[in-house]
Enzyme design. Structure first.
Site, mmCIF file in Angstrom:
data_model
loop_
_atom_site.group_PDB
_atom_site.id
_atom_site.type_symbol
_atom_site.label_atom_id
_atom_site.label_comp_id
_atom_site.label_asym_id
_atom_site.label_seq_id
_atom_site.Cartn_x
_atom_site.Cartn_y
_atom_site.Cartn_z
ATOM 1 N N LYS A 1 5.473 3.592 -10.378
ATOM 2 C CA LYS A 1 3.653 3.655 -9.678
ATOM 3 C C LYS A 1 2.966 3.657 -10.584
ATOM 4 O O LYS A 1 2.616 2.797 -10.428
ATOM 5 C CB LYS A 1 3.830 4.725 -8.565
ATOM 6 C CG LYS A 1 4.507 5.654 -7.562
ATOM 7 C CD LYS A 1 4.718 7.151 -6.947
ATOM 8 C CE LYS A 1 5.859 6.961 -5.514
ATOM 9 N NZ LYS A 1 5.853 8.424 -5.249
ATOM 10 N N GLU B 1 12.993 11.645 -2.517
ATOM 11 C CA GLU B 1 13.751 10.046 -2.941
ATOM 12 C C GLU B 1 15.676 10.682 -2.731
ATOM 13 O O GLU B 1 15.925 11.210 -2.704
ATOM 14 C CB GLU B 1 14.044 9.622 -4.308
ATOM 15 C CG GLU B 1 12.454 8.823 -4.482
ATOM 16 C CD GLU B 1 11.731 8.059 -3.933
ATOM 17 O OE1 GLU B 1 12.447 6.863 -3.313
ATOM 18 O OE2 GLU B 1 10.865 8.671 -3.396
ATOM 19 N N ASP C 1 10.182 8.300 -10.400
ATOM 20 C CA ASP C 1 9.134 7.270 -9.404
ATOM 21 C C ASP C 1 7.423 6.900 -10.045
ATOM 22 O O ASP C 1 7.208 6.036 -9.450
ATOM 23 C CB ASP C 1 9.803 8.575 -8.312
ATOM 24 C CG ASP C 1 8.641 7.876 -6.990
ATOM 25 O OD1 ASP C 1 8.870 7.053 -6.319
ATOM 26 O OD2 ASP C 1 7.619 8.582 -6.600
ATOM 27 N N GLY D 1 11.420 14.771 3.671
ATOM 28 C CA GLY D 1 12.058 13.699 3.436
ATOM 29 C C GLY D 1 10.999 13.488 2.638
ATOM 30 O O GLY D 1 9.822 11.937 2.460
ATOM 31 N N GLY E 1 1.855 7.161 -0.939
ATOM 32 C CA GLY E 1 2.183 7.523 0.037
ATOM 33 C C GLY E 1 0.415 7.317 1.152
ATOM 34 O O GLY E 1 0.765 6.195 1.425
ATOM 35 N N GLU F 1 0.864 -0.799 0.015
ATOM 36 C CA GLU F 1 -0.630 -0.092 0.139
ATOM 37 C C GLU F 1 0.754 1.609 -0.083
ATOM 38 O O GLU F 1 0.721 2.261 -0.899
ATOM 39 C CB GLU F 1 -1.208 -0.085 1.427
ATOM 40 C CG GLU F 1 -2.023 1.075 1.181
ATOM 41 C CD GLU F 1 -2.905 1.023 0.076
ATOM 42 O OE1 GLU F 1 -3.619 1.083 0.374
ATOM 43 O OE2 GLU F 1 -2.203 1.732 -1.020
#
Ligand code: HSE
Length: 438
Positions: free
Chosen positions: A204, A189, A200, A186, A133, A128
């Site tokens: 996804k 990557e 990225d 944060g 996120g 998940e």
């Protein structure tokens, strides 16, 4: 209280730290959280100062020790990257342990191998946190939307780039400064090129596509354009024309009829795209992500929320741990896997030739400011049946002009032909931007 379930954490960085802080503060959360025990944790540096107070004997620098530890029932992989993550996940599966991972890079490339190993070992690999996120999107695609024929999944699925684009559009902030802030918060990557070059988001969308359409495509074949070449002037021109610029990821079926052949043709892409102000994705700003799922019979459903950062990602990781813990506690011998939660592929999918993909386009040319230049560009488009929705001249000076064109929906092949012809016009010195447009 149910039986204790030992959690082995591989990594105690941004996401691992977020997971640990949920597991160490179970008060007022679901009672099952109290049954989760952080049994072993792999870290890079034993001496690093930490906010989480863990007994020294639970820490190790050898992640294989965590996987092999008999006190560990569920392995949580949050170290990221391809190796050693892939090997550790496969090792955990071989040891009969379910795995929870936030690792989109490894799942987008080795998801099939990992799913097959998990199915034959009778364990779960839940992901998940790998996409969106804190937004629940993986389990909804696997379970809640399972009765639909999905036509398209599209959205904003990289928080770092959305944060950068929002600050550039709202404040005219400098790209490098905003990227540095996204790293500090944060979101980014370890190598932020993965964010700004669209890699990225491509990982996804490949994962979402596999779940939505029932089969994987080759990750390296997904056409990918990031935002590192995007110029602030295009964000500004788009705004003046009534659009925002978003890094959009799209996966769509290319056959309108119910598919009868063995391989389902799909188009996947990642591309900076103009989004009209009245579109549901327009207002998705900052680190937020949103995923629009279109299917039959549901129509359109949008999932929205924080797409990166310690807390949101940890929320998704812990949800997966709880799913596995719940199943373990419901039966001492779980037997057959829940087919929806385990979610294997059921057919083959393939990418169509990118030349066949139809969409609207935004292009900007540098030209001379001379009579007839707009007419010449218009003819190049018209001769190739590319219909123009708007053509606007910006910044006309003695040094030249910038001409921005937004087309109606055309195939990539038609568009490329027209752009080739335009680049041969004497009045045109360059194609300086080429973005998608919704
Ligand atoms: N770097 C990723 C992002 C983190 O910015 O969205 C979440 O996957």
């Amino acid at each position: 209280m149910g039986s204790r379930i030992g959690i082995g954490l591989l990594g105690l960085g941004t996401v691992g730290g977020g997971v640990a802080s949920i597991l160490f503060s179970p008060q007022e959360r679901h009672p099952l959280v109290s049954d989760l025990e952080v049994a072993r944790v792999a870290v890079r540096d034993l001496n690093r100062a930490r906010t989480i107070d863990l007994p020294a004997d639970r820490l190790t620098t050898d992640p294989h020790e965590v996987v092999r530890d008999p006190a560990v029932d569920v392995v949580v992989e949050v170290i990221g990257g391809i190796e050693p993550a892939r090997t550790l996940i496969l090792e955990a599966i071989a040891a009969g342990k379910s795995v929870v991972t936030a690792n989109k890079a490894v799942i987008a490339r080795h998801g099939q191998e990992i799913a097959e190993a998990a199915a034959s070992a009778g364990v779960y690999v839940l992901i998940e946190a790998a996409v969106g996120g804190g937004i629940p999107i993986i389990e909804p695609l696997k379970q809640s939307l399972g009765g639909n024929r999905i036509d398209r999944v599209s959205g904003i699925i990289n928080g770092t780039t959305n944060y950068i684009l929002t600050r550039m559009a709202d404040e005219g902030a400098a790209y490098d400064d905003v990227l540095a802030e996204a790293q500090k918060l944060g979101y980014a990557e370890a190598d932020p090129a993965a964010d700004v070059d669209g890699l990225d988001a491509a990982d996804k969308i490949a994962i979402l596509s596999t779940l939505a359409f029932g089969g994987a495509v080759e990750r390296s074949d997904v056409p990918t354009q990031g935002i590192s070449q995007l110029q602030g002037r295009d964000v500004d021109y788009a705004r003046q024309l009534g659009y925002g610029v978003k890094l959009l990821a799209v996966a769509e079926r290319m056959a309108n009829e119910v598919q009868t052949s063995r391989s389902l043709p799909l188009s996947l892409r990642v591309q900076p795209t103009l989004v009209p102000t009245d579109h549901p994705l327009f207002g998705v700003n900052g680190v937020n992500n949103a995923i629009l799922v279109e299917g039959e019979p549901i129509g359109r459903v949008m999932f929205y929320g924080p797409g990166a950062g310690a807390g949101p990602t940890a929320s998704a990781v812990v949800a997966d741990i709880l799913n596995i813990a719940g199943i373990r506690q419901a039966s001492d011998n779980p037997g057959r896997l829940d087919p929806l939660l385990a979610a294997g592929s059921w057919r083959s999918c393939s990418l169509v030739d990118p030349g066949e993909v139809r969409q609207r386009h935004y292009v900007r040319f540098n030209t001379t400011d001379t009579p007839g230049v707009i007419g010449s560009i218009g003819s190049c488009f018209g001769d190739r049946a590319v219909s123009i929705q708007s053509i606007v001249q910006f910044n006309a000076t003695a040094a030249g002009a910038e001409i921005v064109v937004i087309t109606h929906e055309v195939s990539q092949r038609q568009m490329d032909d027209a752009l080739n012809a335009i680049s041969n016009l004497a009045e045109v010195s360059g194609l300086t931007a080429h973005l998608g447009c919704l």
